[in-house]
Design a protein around this motif. Structure first.
Motif, short mmCIF file in Angstrom:
data_model
loop_
_atom_site.label_atom_id
_atom_site.label_comp_id
_atom_site.label_asym_id
_atom_site.label_seq_id
_atom_site.Cartn_x
_atom_site.Cartn_y
_atom_site.Cartn_z
N ASP A 21 0.80 -1.08 0.00
CA ASP A 21 -0.03 -0.11 -0.07
C ASP A 21 0.70 1.19 0.03
O ASP A 21 2.23 1.15 0.68
CB ASP A 21 -0.81 0.05 1.17
N VAL A 22 0.57 2.27 -0.74
CA VAL A 22 1.27 3.61 -0.56
C VAL A 22 0.51 4.65 0.04
O VAL A 22 -0.86 4.81 -0.41
CB VAL A 22 1.82 3.84 -2.10
N TYR A 23 1.07 5.29 0.85
CA TYR A 23 0.41 6.48 1.61
C TYR A 23 1.29 7.64 1.02
O TYR A 23 2.59 7.64 0.90
CB TYR A 23 0.38 6.32 2.98
N VAL A 24 0.71 8.88 1.15
CA VAL A 24 1.30 10.19 1.36
C VAL A 24 1.01 10.74 2.65
O VAL A 24 -0.31 10.83 2.95
CB VAL A 24 0.90 11.18 0.02
N GLU A 25 2.04 10.98 3.48
CA GLU A 25 1.87 11.76 4.68
C GLU A 25 2.26 13.12 4.75
O GLU A 25 3.02 13.60 4.10
CB GLU A 25 2.48 10.65 5.74
N ASP A 26 1.34 13.74 5.37
CA ASP A 26 1.92 15.25 5.74
C ASP A 26 2.53 15.23 7.13
O ASP A 26 1.96 14.53 8.07
CB ASP A 26 0.53 16.05 5.73
N VAL A 27 3.59 15.74 7.21
CA VAL A 27 4.25 15.66 8.65
C VAL A 27 4.68 16.99 9.26
O VAL A 27 4.83 17.90 8.40
CB VAL A 27 5.67 14.47 8.47
N LEU A 28 4.63 16.97 10.32
CA LEU A 28 5.31 18.32 11.05
C LEU A 28 6.73 17.96 11.54
O LEU A 28 7.04 16.84 12.22
CB LEU A 28 4.53 18.56 12.51
N LEU A 29 7.67 18.79 10.95
CA LEU A 29 8.90 18.65 10.95
C LEU A 29 9.51 19.02 12.37
O LEU A 29 8.78 20.00 13.00
CB LEU A 29 9.86 19.38 9.97
N PRO A 30 10.74 18.77 12.78
CA PRO A 30 11.17 19.09 14.00
C PRO A 30 11.23 20.57 14.18
O PRO A 30 11.16 21.17 15.38
CB PRO A 30 12.50 18.40 14.43
N ASN A 31 11.53 21.27 13.20
CA ASN A 31 11.77 22.94 12.83
C ASN A 31 10.20 23.46 12.90
O ASN A 31 10.19 24.66 12.91
CB ASN A 31 12.47 23.29 12.12
N GLY A 32 9.34 22.79 13.12
CA GLY A 32 7.88 23.37 12.94
C GLY A 32 7.27 23.60 11.50
O GLY A 32 6.45 23.86 11.56
N GLN A 33 8.09 23.31 10.63
CA GLN A 33 7.50 23.42 9.12
C GLN A 33 7.10 21.91 9.01
O GLN A 33 7.14 21.15 9.60
CB GLN A 33 8.66 23.68 8.23
N THR A 34 6.29 22.14 7.75
CA THR A 34 5.79 20.96 7.19
C THR A 34 6.23 20.47 5.96
O THR A 34 6.65 21.04 5.20
CB THR A 34 4.24 21.10 7.11
N SER A 35 6.12 19.08 5.71
CA SER A 35 6.52 18.38 4.46
C SER A 35 5.69 17.15 4.27
O SER A 35 4.86 16.77 4.86
CB SER A 35 8.07 17.91 4.68
N LYS A 36 5.64 16.45 3.10
CA LYS A 36 5.07 15.51 2.57
C LYS A 36 6.16 14.17 2.66
O LYS A 36 7.24 14.42 2.15
CB LYS A 36 4.60 15.71 1.37
N ARG A 37 5.52 13.00 2.87
CA ARG A 37 6.28 11.78 2.81
C ARG A 37 5.81 10.92 2.20
O ARG A 37 4.44 10.92 2.35
CB ARG A 37 6.65 11.22 4.39
N GLU A 38 6.22 10.13 1.28
CA GLU A 38 5.51 9.08 0.33
C GLU A 38 6.13 7.75 1.00
O GLU A 38 7.38 7.39 1.19
CB GLU A 38 5.92 8.99 -1.16
N ILE A 39 5.16 6.83 1.56
CA ILE A 39 5.58 5.83 2.48
C ILE A 39 5.01 4.45 1.82
O ILE A 39 3.68 4.45 1.48
CB ILE A 39 4.83 5.91 3.80
N VAL A 40 5.73 3.39 1.85
CA VAL A 40 5.52 2.16 1.19
C VAL A 40 5.19 1.19 2.38
O VAL A 40 6.21 1.08 3.17
CB VAL A 40 6.38 1.61 0.21
N LYS A 41 3.92 0.67 2.42
CA LYS A 41 3.60 -0.18 3.66
C LYS A 41 3.80 -1.87 2.97
O LYS A 41 3.05 -1.99 2.03
CB LYS A 41 2.19 0.08 4.27
N HIS A 42 4.45 -2.52 3.79
CA HIS A 42 4.67 -4.07 3.36
C HIS A 42 4.47 -4.78 4.52
O HIS A 42 4.92 -4.45 5.43
CB HIS A 42 6.00 -4.02 2.68
N PRO A 43 3.92 -5.85 4.45
CA PRO A 43 3.67 -6.76 5.61
C PRO A 43 5.03 -7.47 5.95
O PRO A 43 4.82 -7.96 7.08
CB PRO A 43 2.67 -7.89 4.84
N GLY A 44 6.02 -7.28 5.36
CA GLY A 44 7.21 -7.91 6.01
C GLY A 44 7.52 -9.35 5.06
O GLY A 44 6.75 -9.78 4.50
N ALA A 45 8.73 -9.82 5.13
CA ALA A 45 9.16 -11.04 4.44
C ALA A 45 10.28 -11.80 5.28
O ALA A 45 10.83 -11.20 6.17
CB ALA A 45 9.75 -10.30 3.07
#
Length: 185
Positions: A21-45
């Protein structure tokens, strides 16, 4: 809380597939700014370093579409929902190679690409192999050749880039180190 942590403030699933599954996440950075992260979710292997009583490493040769080439690898496969990694390792070893084992022990686990994916691979050592099936019990879309090679032959496959994936190189180098240290049980 660690000062490097990014807090997820929004999440959207943009793809749901058979394996990932692929997600786009909005994140709050340590410096207070925001950014986007593209995350691949995998069940493991799991991945299995299977070694015969003659100290040959059991490998599979298969086509990998993402790379558009054939690679030689240790047997491996995806965790099924609710399945323990050691059960997956035993299943994948038998399905891909026709071998079962009397001894299966965990070596290590590692994340494949933590910059964008959560896939965790559990590596096992299989020893005291027993040939159960002359034919593999492969998935309907899976085609592999089984090879049995010495450590030196495996190292040559790495040099020729026929073995070119991290889990297999890790497993072979583990075996090489154990042999060099005389630490084989």
């Amino acid at each position: 809380m660690d000062h490097l942590v990014e807090k997820t403030i929004g999440q959207e699933k943009i793809f749901s597939g058979k394996v990932i599954d692929v997600y786009v996440e909005d994140v709050l950075l340590p410096n207070g700014q925001t950014s986007k992260r593209e995350i691949v979710k995998h069940p493991g292997a799991v991945a299995v370093l299977a070694v015969t009583d003659e100290e040959k490493i059991v490998l599979v040769r298969q086509y990998r579409k993402a790379l558009d080439r054939v690679l030689v690898e240790i047997p491996a496969g995806k965790l099924e929902k609710g399945e323990e990694p050691i059960a997956t390792a035993r299943r994948e070893l038998e399905e891909e190679t026709g071998y079962a084992c009397k001894v299966m022990r965990p070596l290590h686990s590692f994340y494949t690409s933590p910059g964008f994916a959560d896939e965790l691979v559990h590596v096992f050592l299989a020893e005291q192999l027993v040939k159960k099936n002359e034919e593999q019990a492969l998935d309907e879309d899976e085609f592999v050749d089984v090879l049995e090679v010495t450590l030196d032959e495996a190292l040559q496959l790495i040099e020729r880039k026929e073995i070119y994936d991290a889990k297999t190189i890790y497993a072979i180098q583990y075996w090489q180190l154990k042999k060099a240290l005389g630490d084989l049980k």
